[in-house]
Design an enzyme around this catalytic site. Sequence first.
Site, mmCIF file in Angstrom:
data_model
loop_
_atom_site.group_PDB
_atom_site.id
_atom_site.type_symbol
_atom_site.label_atom_id
_atom_site.label_comp_id
_atom_site.label_asym_id
_atom_site.label_seq_id
_atom_site.Cartn_x
_atom_site.Cartn_y
_atom_site.Cartn_z
ATOM 1 N N HIS A 212 0.847 -1.207 0.000
ATOM 2 C CA HIS A 212 0.000 0.000 0.000
ATOM 3 C C HIS A 212 0.879 1.252 0.000
ATOM 4 O O HIS A 212 1.729 1.402 0.875
ATOM 5 C CB HIS A 212 -0.910 -0.030 1.236
ATOM 6 C CG HIS A 212 -1.706 1.221 1.413
ATOM 7 N ND1 HIS A 212 -1.746 1.915 2.603
ATOM 8 C CD2 HIS A 212 -2.481 1.925 0.549
ATOM 9 C CE1 HIS A 212 -2.512 2.972 2.466
ATOM 10 N NE2 HIS A 212 -2.973 3.008 1.221
ATOM 11 N N HIS B 67 -7.540 9.011 -2.400
ATOM 12 C CA HIS B 67 -8.247 7.838 -2.924
ATOM 13 C C HIS B 67 -9.466 8.195 -3.760
ATOM 14 O O HIS B 67 -9.920 7.410 -4.565
ATOM 15 C CB HIS B 67 -8.706 6.938 -1.769
ATOM 16 C CG HIS B 67 -7.578 6.508 -0.888
ATOM 17 N ND1 HIS B 67 -7.210 7.210 0.225
ATOM 18 C CD2 HIS B 67 -6.728 5.459 -0.989
ATOM 19 C CE1 HIS B 67 -6.183 6.603 0.793
ATOM 20 N NE2 HIS B 67 -5.863 5.541 0.081
ATOM 21 N N ARG C 26 -16.033 12.766 24.723
ATOM 22 C CA ARG C 26 -16.191 12.412 26.125
ATOM 23 C C ARG C 26 -17.600 12.851 26.552
ATOM 24 O O ARG C 26 -17.845 14.045 26.780
ATOM 25 C CB ARG C 26 -15.101 13.129 26.941
ATOM 26 C CG ARG C 26 -14.743 12.613 28.341
ATOM 27 C CD ARG C 26 -15.772 11.991 29.086
ATOM 28 N NE ARG C 26 -15.384 11.330 30.313
ATOM 29 C CZ ARG C 26 -16.144 10.408 30.865
ATOM 30 N NH1 ARG C 26 -17.259 10.014 30.289
ATOM 31 N NH2 ARG C 26 -15.799 9.864 32.009
ATOM 32 N N CYS D 42 -9.072 15.898 27.973
ATOM 33 C CA CYS D 42 -9.793 15.407 29.148
ATOM 34 C C CYS D 42 -8.794 15.247 30.281
ATOM 35 O O CYS D 42 -7.671 14.787 30.064
ATOM 36 C CB CYS D 42 -10.464 14.066 28.856
ATOM 37 S SG CYS D 42 -11.399 13.473 30.275
ATOM 38 N N TYR E 153 -13.202 14.861 38.893
ATOM 39 C CA TYR E 153 -12.225 15.800 38.329
ATOM 40 C C TYR E 153 -11.497 16.610 39.410
ATOM 41 O O TYR E 153 -11.379 17.826 39.337
ATOM 42 C CB TYR E 153 -12.902 16.723 37.295
ATOM 43 C CG TYR E 153 -13.322 15.950 36.053
ATOM 44 C CD1 TYR E 153 -12.360 15.409 35.206
ATOM 45 C CD2 TYR E 153 -14.659 15.749 35.745
ATOM 46 C CE1 TYR E 153 -12.732 14.680 34.080
ATOM 47 C CE2 TYR E 153 -15.037 15.017 34.621
ATOM 48 C CZ TYR E 153 -14.067 14.498 33.801
ATOM 49 O OH TYR E 153 -14.429 13.777 32.697
HETATM 50 C C1 HEM Z 1 -2.130 6.420 -0.573
HETATM 51 C C2 HEM Z 1 -4.653 2.701 -2.402
HETATM 52 C C3 HEM Z 1 -6.833 2.031 1.887
HETATM 53 C C4 HEM Z 1 -4.319 5.784 3.721
HETATM 54 C C5 HEM Z 1 -2.662 5.486 -1.458
HETATM 55 C C6 HEM Z 1 -2.383 5.417 -2.867
HETATM 56 C C7 HEM Z 1 -3.081 4.377 -3.375
HETATM 57 C C8 HEM Z 1 -3.826 3.783 -2.309
HETATM 58 C C9 HEM Z 1 -3.094 3.912 -4.815
HETATM 59 C C10 HEM Z 1 -1.456 6.359 -3.615
HETATM 60 C C11 HEM Z 1 -2.295 7.500 -4.133
HETATM 61 C C12 HEM Z 1 -1.515 8.547 -4.865
HETATM 62 O O1 HEM Z 1 -0.424 8.924 -4.388
HETATM 63 O O2 HEM Z 1 -1.986 8.974 -5.919
HETATM 64 C C13 HEM Z 1 -5.458 2.186 -1.398
HETATM 65 C C14 HEM Z 1 -6.320 1.041 -1.552
HETATM 66 C C15 HEM Z 1 -6.913 0.828 -0.351
HETATM 67 C C16 HEM Z 1 -6.444 1.873 0.569
HETATM 68 C C17 HEM Z 1 -6.524 0.220 -2.819
HETATM 69 C C18 HEM Z 1 -7.907 -0.286 -0.096
HETATM 70 C C19 HEM Z 1 -8.189 -0.766 1.054
HETATM 71 C C20 HEM Z 1 -6.386 3.016 2.751
HETATM 72 C C21 HEM Z 1 -6.855 3.251 4.091
HETATM 73 C C22 HEM Z 1 -6.142 4.315 4.582
HETATM 74 C C23 HEM Z 1 -5.232 4.744 3.586
HETATM 75 C C24 HEM Z 1 -7.950 2.452 4.792
HETATM 76 C C25 HEM Z 1 -6.207 5.049 5.908
HETATM 77 C C26 HEM Z 1 -6.753 4.746 6.989
HETATM 78 C C27 HEM Z 1 -3.472 6.230 2.734
HETATM 79 C C28 HEM Z 1 -2.494 7.274 2.931
HETATM 80 C C29 HEM Z 1 -1.866 7.455 1.682
HETATM 81 C C30 HEM Z 1 -2.465 6.514 0.754
HETATM 82 C C31 HEM Z 1 -2.210 8.028 4.243
HETATM 83 C C32 HEM Z 1 -0.749 8.429 1.389
HETATM 84 C C33 HEM Z 1 -1.329 9.757 1.077
HETATM 85 C C34 HEM Z 1 -0.274 10.752 0.730
HETATM 86 O O3 HEM Z 1 0.862 10.356 0.436
HETATM 87 O O4 HEM Z 1 -0.612 11.920 0.729
HETATM 88 N N1 HEM Z 1 -3.559 4.483 -1.144
HETATM 89 N N2 HEM Z 1 -5.539 2.668 -0.120
HETATM 90 N N3 HEM Z 1 -5.415 3.942 2.468
HETATM 91 N N4 HEM Z 1 -3.413 5.776 1.431
HETATM 92 FE FE1 HEM Z 1 -4.470 4.224 0.667
HETATM 93 N N1 MTE Z 2 -20.607 18.862 28.414
HETATM 94 C C1 MTE Z 2 -21.757 18.220 28.655
HETATM 95 N N2 MTE Z 2 -22.901 18.903 28.558
HETATM 96 N N3 MTE Z 2 -21.781 16.901 28.976
HETATM 97 C C2 MTE Z 2 -20.596 16.176 29.084
HETATM 98 O O1 MTE Z 2 -20.633 14.969 29.365
HETATM 99 N N4 MTE Z 2 -18.142 16.233 28.997
HETATM 100 C C3 MTE Z 2 -17.014 17.126 29.312
HETATM 101 C C4 MTE Z 2 -16.992 18.313 28.362
HETATM 102 N N5 MTE Z 2 -18.298 18.901 28.230
HETATM 103 C C5 MTE Z 2 -19.374 16.846 28.864
HETATM 104 C C6 MTE Z 2 -19.427 18.209 28.496
HETATM 105 C C7 MTE Z 2 -15.722 16.483 29.312
HETATM 106 S S1 MTE Z 2 -15.321 15.608 30.680
HETATM 107 C C8 MTE Z 2 -14.814 16.678 28.303
HETATM 108 S S2 MTE Z 2 -13.265 16.028 28.402
HETATM 109 C C9 MTE Z 2 -15.165 17.451 27.100
HETATM 110 O O2 MTE Z 2 -16.519 17.865 27.108
HETATM 111 C C10 MTE Z 2 -14.924 16.633 25.850
HETATM 112 O O3 MTE Z 2 -15.273 17.361 24.724
HETATM 113 P P1 MTE Z 2 -15.495 16.591 23.338
HETATM 114 O O4 MTE Z 2 -16.418 15.442 23.557
HETATM 115 O O5 MTE Z 2 -15.999 17.600 22.377
HETATM 116 O O6 MTE Z 2 -14.114 16.082 22.946
HETATM 117 MO MO MO Z 3 -13.099 15.010 30.615
#
Ligand code: HEM
Ligand code: MTE
Ligand code: MO
Length: 479
Positions: free
Chosen positions: A40, A65, A144, A191, A330
């Site tokens: 990948h 993607h 949270r 938090c 807290y």
């Molecule tokens: C880059 C394919 C899933 C994160 C790429 C590229 C391809 C590709 C072809 C290069 C794109 C380019 O440079 O033009 C795929 C395929 C997947 C998949 C076929 C099927 C499952 C994922 C998932 C994630 C991911 C699930 C993240 C959670 C990334 C990242 C890059 C990348 C971070 C690099 C981006 C960058 O260099 O700016 N992938 N990908 N990919 N992919 Fe995927």
């Molecule tokens: N405000 C309400 N009304 N109810 C909540 O449970 N959780 C607090 C705060 N504000 C809470 C809340 C706690 S403990 C945290 S750490 C932050 O919201 C988390 O903000 P987030 O869920 O946007 O990340």
């Molecule tokens: Mo929190």
Amino acid sequence: RTNLPEFSLQEVSRHKTKADRIWITYKSGVYDITEFVESHPGGSSKILLAAGGAVEPFWAMYAVHKDNPEVFELLEPLRIGNISRKDLIEMQRTKKSDPNDPFASEPGRHPALAPSSSKPFNAEPPAELLVDNYITPNELFFVRNHLPVPQVDMKNYVLTVGGEGLKKHSFTLDELKEKFKHRKMVATIQCAGNRRSNMMEVKKIKGLSWGIAAISNAEWTGVFLSDILAHLGLADPEKRGELKHVQFEGLDLDPEKAPYGGSIPIEKALDPSGDVLLAWDMNGEPLSRDHGFPLRVIAPGIIGARQVKWLSKVWVSPDESPSHWQQNDYKGFAPQVDWDTVDFKKSPAIQEYPVQSAICEPKDGAVWDNEEEVTVRGYAYSGGGREIIRVDVSADGGKTWHPTELVAKPNQGYNRTWAWTLWEADVPLPKDSKGKEVELCAKAVDSAYNTQPESFKPYWNLRGVVANAWHRVHIKVED
Ligand code: HEM
Ligand code: MTE
Ligand code: MO
């Protein structure tokens, strides 16, 4: 592709590892990507976040993607089947809800948010995604919640503002937006329970076992609380008298119908450099339901617990918020205090954070394939507007330290630094590390020259709050 077999989503979810084969879904297709993972282009670790589920939510974050023919050319040959008709129909239909379940109308969430509890919903993003973005994407921002997410009908929504001896006002959201000047600010929310799981390694703690990612950073838009309090006449110190705290109430209710609440000292609320916001917008979008739609408090530099979501009331008072979360949670205690001896009245409510940092990459338990040096990345943050001036890392358990580069940091000014700093370093590994375990440590220094304690032991506390000892990660250097 109708000749291919059908799989239920449950079956797909059982394929998350190389040993079980790695499956993902895209639209109605099921794909076996086991052999593709290593090649990948975006690396082999991130792609695994989607293992056993849909890729769409992850591709929404990595736009390379989107409509990229190369991606689909790679993916289509890996197709092994389709999602079963039954599950497809179920996916279309909105989730069935049980009218007796207070959590029946919870919003949808990103699958990368790993819940440490689902009712109420509490979840943090994967640490390696967290440090990929200076501004945390909304759908990855940690959540949270202490109670069910309220459903807010904007037809009836008003914010009530007042206080003891003060005239009461109520504002619709539109009135707030019209009356007061709009402000934008980047601020981190952490938090007070962040890194509790690290503190738990010393001794057990009751509470959610937060990892290192109960922290996120966003740009907020709203109005200054100080402008609203000035509208109530509180800009004049003479009028403040005995008023010492600004209390907030949310629309989320506990089983006894008491709202979530918290308060901050009036000095923070009134200080024009305190930058306390009532915010309706997060990274250019209206607050999502999980983050407090339609309005929340952003009290920068102060623990998350006071940044009340679903804000319904702002009340100026001689007293702190009477809520459970202000009075009986807290708060920190000495290590010898246990649940039999604890007296919550004896500790002040936490407001500002101490200085914090954590290593987000590599992850604990990672196998590292370079015996010369290791690339370490993480975040650092301090409360009270204190800036991060330095982060040091060690690759020998803290015997020797190396500087890091602060690769993304705010420029918000003296004691008004509300956003985190991201850092990175290539740290030389000790000689003869090959095949051995190495302990990485990180510690940050803030603008008051505060730094993180070496260990949790001397300040372990029964609530597991403000866990900020050196962050330690163990990696294995490949043989
Ligand atoms: C880059 C394919 C899933 C994160 C790429 C590229 C391809 C590709 C072809 C290069 C794109 C380019 O440079 O033009 C795929 C395929 C997947 C998949 C076929 C099927 C499952 C994922 C998932 C994630 C991911 C699930 C993240 C959670 C990334 C990242 C890059 C990348 C971070 C690099 C981006 C960058 O260099 O700016 N992938 N990908 N990919 N992919 Fe995927
Ligand atoms: N405000 C309400 N009304 N109810 C909540 O449970 N959780 C607090 C705060 N504000 C809470 C809340 C706690 S403990 C945290 S750490 C932050 O919201 C988390 O903000 P987030 O869920 O946007 O990340
Ligand atoms: Mo929190």
